[in-house]
Write a protein that holds these residues in place. Sequence first.
Motif, mmCIF file in Angstrom:
data_model
loop_
_atom_site.group_PDB
_atom_site.id
_atom_site.type_symbol
_atom_site.label_atom_id
_atom_site.label_comp_id
_atom_site.label_asym_id
_atom_site.label_seq_id
_atom_site.Cartn_x
_atom_site.Cartn_y
_atom_site.Cartn_z
ATOM 1 N N MET A 1 55.694 1.407 70.930
ATOM 2 C CA MET A 1 56.006 0.506 71.492
ATOM 3 C C MET A 1 57.398 0.793 72.086
ATOM 4 S SD MET A 1 54.688 -2.493 71.018
ATOM 5 C CE MET A 1 53.006 -2.519 70.017
ATOM 6 N N SER A 2 57.825 0.138 73.108
ATOM 7 C CA SER A 2 58.844 0.503 74.117
ATOM 8 C C SER A 2 60.253 0.233 73.353
ATOM 9 C CB SER A 2 58.944 -0.380 75.291
ATOM 10 O OG SER A 2 59.403 -1.926 74.934
ATOM 11 N N TYR A 5 61.114 -3.675 73.013
ATOM 12 C CA TYR A 5 60.256 -4.256 71.893
ATOM 13 C C TYR A 5 60.941 -4.088 70.341
ATOM 14 C CZ TYR A 5 56.552 -5.643 68.931
ATOM 15 O OH TYR A 5 55.795 -6.276 67.954
ATOM 16 N N ASP A 6 61.523 -2.855 70.104
ATOM 17 C CA ASP A 6 62.092 -2.452 69.131
ATOM 18 C C ASP A 6 63.502 -3.227 68.888
ATOM 19 O OD1 ASP A 6 59.980 -0.751 68.430
ATOM 20 O OD2 ASP A 6 60.637 1.016 69.207
ATOM 21 N N LEU A 50 58.148 -7.795 78.122
ATOM 22 C CA LEU A 50 57.224 -7.393 77.360
ATOM 23 C C LEU A 50 55.825 -8.088 77.280
ATOM 24 C CD1 LEU A 50 59.790 -7.298 74.306
ATOM 25 C CD2 LEU A 50 58.773 -5.275 75.442
ATOM 26 N N SER A 53 53.865 -6.363 80.206
ATOM 27 C CA SER A 53 53.484 -5.181 79.782
ATOM 28 C C SER A 53 52.521 -5.020 78.550
ATOM 29 C CB SER A 53 54.565 -4.058 79.279
ATOM 30 O OG SER A 53 55.215 -4.458 77.967
ATOM 31 N N GLU A 55 53.006 -5.803 75.566
ATOM 32 C CA GLU A 55 53.634 -5.583 74.150
ATOM 33 C C GLU A 55 53.973 -6.874 73.405
ATOM 34 O OE1 GLU A 55 56.611 -1.901 74.072
ATOM 35 O OE2 GLU A 55 56.493 -2.708 76.223
ATOM 36 N N LEU A 56 53.960 -7.821 74.052
ATOM 37 C CA LEU A 56 54.195 -9.245 73.403
ATOM 38 C C LEU A 56 53.401 -10.204 73.795
ATOM 39 C CD1 LEU A 56 56.616 -10.133 71.398
ATOM 40 C CD2 LEU A 56 57.731 -11.121 73.641
#
Length: 109
Positions: A1-2, A5-6, A50, A53, A55-56
């Motif tokens: 994860m980016s 995100y973190d 996110l 991309s 990720e979310l």
Amino acid sequence: MSDLYDNLKRTVEDLAAPADEQEAMLRKARVGPDELALDFDAFAAAALNLVESGELSSEAYEAVRALDAHLVAFSGANNAAEWTEDALYHSSNWATARELASKVLSLMG
């Protein structure tokens, strides 16, 4: 994860933490409860990136937006009493913020 995100997840974890953990964290950093919201806001504002991309999920994004809207709803000078250490323990707004943050975390996985 980016990193985004973190960092978003870390700030949501901070908002979901029990009041005593939040108080300890804030005392260590020598800041007030408003820093919990300010840290979250910095990353929540970019959460749409996110989603774009992948990720979310859109459901998690909507939960992030709901948490952000809730925090905004009790911000401002008229609500200064909500941004004290005592309020972390006794305010229904903070209890709701923890519930909303927990929902975000469950959706983030």
